[in-house]
Design an enzyme around this catalytic site. Structure first.
Site, PDB file in Angstrom:
ATOM      1  N   LYS A 176       0.827  -1.206   0.000  1.00 25.99           N
ATOM      2  CA  LYS A 176       0.000   0.000   0.000  1.00 25.99           C
ATOM      3  C   LYS A 176       0.863   1.258   0.000  1.00 25.99           C
ATOM      4  CE  LYS A 176      -3.446   2.866   0.496  1.00 25.99           C
ATOM      5  NZ  LYS A 176      -4.420   2.846   1.594  1.00 25.99           N
ATOM      6  N   LYS A 251      -0.624  11.591   4.412  1.00 23.42           N
ATOM      7  CA  LYS A 251      -0.342  10.574   5.436  1.00 23.42           C
ATOM      8  C   LYS A 251       0.422   9.391   4.825  1.00 23.42           C
ATOM      9  CE  LYS A 251      -2.633   6.820   7.858  1.00 23.42           C
ATOM     10  NZ  LYS A 251      -3.912   6.085   8.039  1.00 23.42           N
TER      11      LYS A 251
END
Length: 305
Positions: A176, A251
């Site tokens: 990811k 983030k």
């Protein structure tokens, strides 16, 4: 909708934010019994409206669960929820799946803690954004033991268009982080190209057609074009709302840079992407879709206000 091939399963779903709310709703839509919990009363009320049953705490949600799915903001939340609540209250037979996007070290630490307590665990972060979460068309990148993948895949199916086994524990998070760093970099390149094309007098729709069929083709061009009215419908056509928030991209880029520093990897483009999205976020646009950075590069950021 549940069929004979998809028997009802007791699922505890913890974390009902922008992503988790849609994901839990799709589990309920598939006919499963979903005990949902979130600190937000509004989010919990929305989940109940989508067919879930409200739980008063994490412990209450997981006490009879066959599957526990979590979607939480960051590594410390995942460590706390599992270490203090899930492992102490869920049946040992429950399959534990964390779909949060967190650092690799936290994913591996929670996996080891779960294993030591007698549980099966998988880290399974997602790609696709809010619309895919609501549509049940997310892509899951799974880190788990080989023997557990079939069960994890079946558990995620109501929320997914693709479930891919990345490797052992932590591999889902690694995938990811790397994928979203690539996405952040490619979107910036796409936005720069469209901004330059505009300055050179090339119509956006013409450039879209050309780039989509040439060597510049990528997902950020063909599927998620940042220019309103060009290509398939994207958040750009809705004022850059309802997509993948800039704050979330930032983030993920921070996680990538932290991982790169620990691994001794060189990621200069990732660092530049983090810096530009940090600037965009600092200007008050953290809630806008990350493709809205186009307006910063066009010098038209005032149009986003």
């Amino acid at each position: 909708m549940r069929t004979e091939e998809t028997p009802m399963t007791r699922i505890a779903f913890i974390g009902l934010g922008n992503m988790g709310g849609g994901m839990a709703a799709n589990q309920a839509k598939a006919g499963h019994a979903v005990a949902a919990f979130d600190l937000s009363a509004k989010a919990l009320e929305k989940a109940v409206g989508a067919g879930c049953v409200a739980a008063g705490s994490v412990a209450e949600a997981v006490k009879d669960a066959e599957i526990v799915i979590t979607m939480l903001p960051a590594g410390p939340h995942v460590r706390a929820v599992y270490g203090e609540q899930v492992l102490a209250n869920a049946p040992k037979s429950a399959l534990l799946i964390d779909c949060s996007t967190i650092d690799v070290d936290s994913a591996r630490a929670v996996a080891e803690q779960a294993r030591a307590a007698g549980f099966r665990f998988a880290d399974a972060p997602v790609s696709g954004g809010i619309m895919a979460a609501e549509a049940g068309s997310l892509a899951f990148m799974v880190g788990c033991d080989d023997a557990d993948f079939a069960a994890v895949e079946a558990a995620l199916k109501p929320m997914a268009r693709a479930v891919i086994h990345a490797g052992g524990h932590g591999a889902g998070q690694a995938a990811k982080i790397c994928n979203n760093m690539l996405l952040g970099v490619s979107m910036l390149g796409t936005c720069e190209a469209f901004a330059l094309a505009e300055k050179l007098g090339l119509a956006a729709d013409r450039f879209f057609e050309i780039a989509s069929q040439s060597s510049g083709q990528c997902w950020s061009v063909s599927t998620y074009c940042p220019v309103p009215g060009v290509g398939p419908s994207t958040p750009a056509d809705r004022g850059y709302e309802g997509g993948f928030a800039t704050a979330m991209m930032l983030k993920d880029l921070k996680l990538a840079q932290e991982a790169a520093a620990r691994a001794g990897a060189s990621t200069p483009m990732g660092a530049q992407a983090e810096a530009l999205y940090a600037l965009f976020d600092a200007n008050g646009f953290g809630g806008k879709d990350f493709s809205a950075v186009l307006q910063l590069l066009r010098g038209r950021i005032a149009e986003l206000v």
